[in-house]
Motif scaffolding. Structure first.
Motif, mmCIF file in Angstrom:
data_model
loop_
_atom_site.group_PDB
_atom_site.id
_atom_site.type_symbol
_atom_site.label_atom_id
_atom_site.label_comp_id
_atom_site.label_asym_id
_atom_site.label_seq_id
_atom_site.Cartn_x
_atom_site.Cartn_y
_atom_site.Cartn_z
ATOM 1 N N VAL A 33 0.832 -1.201 0.000
ATOM 2 C CA VAL A 33 0.000 0.000 0.000
ATOM 3 C C VAL A 33 0.870 1.256 0.000
ATOM 4 O O VAL A 33 0.546 2.235 -0.678
ATOM 5 N N GLY A 34 1.978 1.241 0.726
ATOM 6 C CA GLY A 34 2.883 2.388 0.721
ATOM 7 C C GLY A 34 3.421 2.667 -0.666
ATOM 8 O O GLY A 34 3.432 3.818 -1.126
ATOM 9 N N ILE A 35 3.852 1.628 -1.341
ATOM 10 C CA ILE A 35 4.380 1.789 -2.702
ATOM 11 C C ILE A 35 3.279 2.266 -3.643
ATOM 12 O O ILE A 35 3.469 3.209 -4.426
ATOM 13 N N LEU A 36 2.125 1.630 -3.554
ATOM 14 C CA LEU A 36 1.028 1.993 -4.457
ATOM 15 C C LEU A 36 0.503 3.399 -4.195
ATOM 16 O O LEU A 36 0.117 4.101 -5.138
ATOM 17 N N CYS A 37 0.486 3.817 -2.943
ATOM 18 C CA CYS A 37 0.065 5.196 -2.639
ATOM 19 C C CYS A 37 1.051 6.190 -3.236
ATOM 20 O O CYS A 37 0.646 7.241 -3.749
ATOM 21 N N GLY A 38 2.322 5.878 -3.162
ATOM 22 C CA GLY A 38 3.326 6.742 -3.774
ATOM 23 C C GLY A 38 3.108 6.872 -5.270
ATOM 24 O O GLY A 38 3.129 7.976 -5.829
ATOM 25 N N VAL A 39 2.877 5.750 -5.933
ATOM 26 C CA VAL A 39 2.610 5.767 -7.375
ATOM 27 C C VAL A 39 1.324 6.533 -7.668
ATOM 28 O O VAL A 39 1.273 7.345 -8.605
ATOM 29 N N PHE A 40 0.296 6.331 -6.878
ATOM 30 C CA PHE A 40 -0.986 6.999 -7.072
ATOM 31 C C PHE A 40 -0.845 8.516 -6.927
ATOM 32 O O PHE A 40 -1.378 9.282 -7.744
ATOM 33 N N ILE A 41 -0.115 8.954 -5.924
ATOM 34 C CA ILE A 41 0.079 10.397 -5.715
ATOM 35 C C ILE A 41 0.864 10.988 -6.892
ATOM 36 O O ILE A 41 0.537 12.088 -7.377
ATOM 37 N N ILE A 42 1.853 10.274 -7.365
ATOM 38 C CA ILE A 42 2.627 10.749 -8.506
ATOM 39 C C ILE A 42 1.742 10.876 -9.736
ATOM 40 O O ILE A 42 1.798 11.867 -10.466
ATOM 41 N N ILE A 43 0.880 9.881 -9.952
ATOM 42 C CA ILE A 43 -0.034 9.933 -11.097
ATOM 43 C C ILE A 43 -0.976 11.126 -10.970
ATOM 44 O O ILE A 43 -1.261 11.825 -11.944
ATOM 45 N N LEU A 44 -1.470 11.366 -9.774
ATOM 46 C CA LEU A 44 -2.373 12.507 -9.559
ATOM 47 C C LEU A 44 -1.668 13.832 -9.780
ATOM 48 O O LEU A 44 -2.279 14.780 -10.302
ATOM 49 N N LEU A 45 -0.418 13.921 -9.400
ATOM 50 C CA LEU A 45 0.309 15.176 -9.550
ATOM 51 C C LEU A 45 0.723 15.448 -10.990
ATOM 52 O O LEU A 45 0.878 16.606 -11.370
ATOM 53 N N TYR A 46 0.934 14.434 -11.777
ATOM 54 C CA TYR A 46 1.324 14.651 -13.155
ATOM 55 C C TYR A 46 0.098 14.857 -13.949
ATOM 56 O O TYR A 46 -0.463 15.162 -14.688
#
Length: 172
Positions: free
Chosen positions: A159-172
């Motif tokens: 979940v930590g890794i996926l949240c990081g990826v999700f936040i990056i996707i949202l920011l881009y």
């Protein structure tokens, strides 16, 4: 370039948070085993040793590792310094001060506090029975902790890794 560095920092922070939460699930069974080991040493001291409780706690603190050693060391110091205080009060204060540093939860704390209420209040045989009962209760809690570890440790890391990826996707 700055956007990429920011994305890496966000990813690393979220991953670190996931691994940090997973670590508490990994550490809890180990801390419970250490506490059970310390209680076994105390059982030996009660059953076969002739040392006072202060010296027994000091010996235990030298033979176990980590925070559990600190709890017993603090208890020995409390027994020396808190003249007139009960054994339970010395243990309770040491447990309250050091418990936040452990990965253990409230059930283990309650078992340890209940056990410390019996120290020095009854005869040797009764105290040995209370040690055995505390160890049995901690054994049950350790099994529960291992089950939780299997269930949640990998999930929190993922979940930590996926949240990081999700936040990056949202920011881009």
């Amino acid at each position: 370039m700055i956007k990429l560095m920011g994305a890496c920092l966000v990813f690393l922070a979220a991953t670190w948070a996931g691994f940090f939460l997973a670590r508490s699930y990994r550490e809890r069974p180990r801390h419970i085993r250490q506490l059970r080991s310390a209680l076994s040493l105390l059982e030996t001291e009660i059953g076969y040793g002739t040392r006072p409780l202060i010296q027994a706690c000091e010996q235990i603190s030298l033979r176990v590792d980590g925070v559990i050693a600190t709890i017993f060391r603090q208890c020995a110091e409390n027994l020396k310094q808190m003249d007139g205080a009960s054994t339970y009060e010395c243990f309770r204060q040491a447990i309250e001060e050091q418990w936040p540093k452990t990965a253990m939860k409230k059930p283990e704390k309650q078992v340890f506090l209940q056990f410390s209420q019996t120290l020095g209040v009854s005869d040797r045989q009764d105290q040995l029975q209370h040690v055995a009962m505390a160890q049995a209760n901690l054994d049950v809690e350790e099994r529960k902790a291992r089950d939780e570890q299997v269930q949640y440790e990998k999930m929190y890391r993922t979940v930590g890794i996926l949240c990081g990826v999700f936040i990056i996707i949202l920011l881009y």
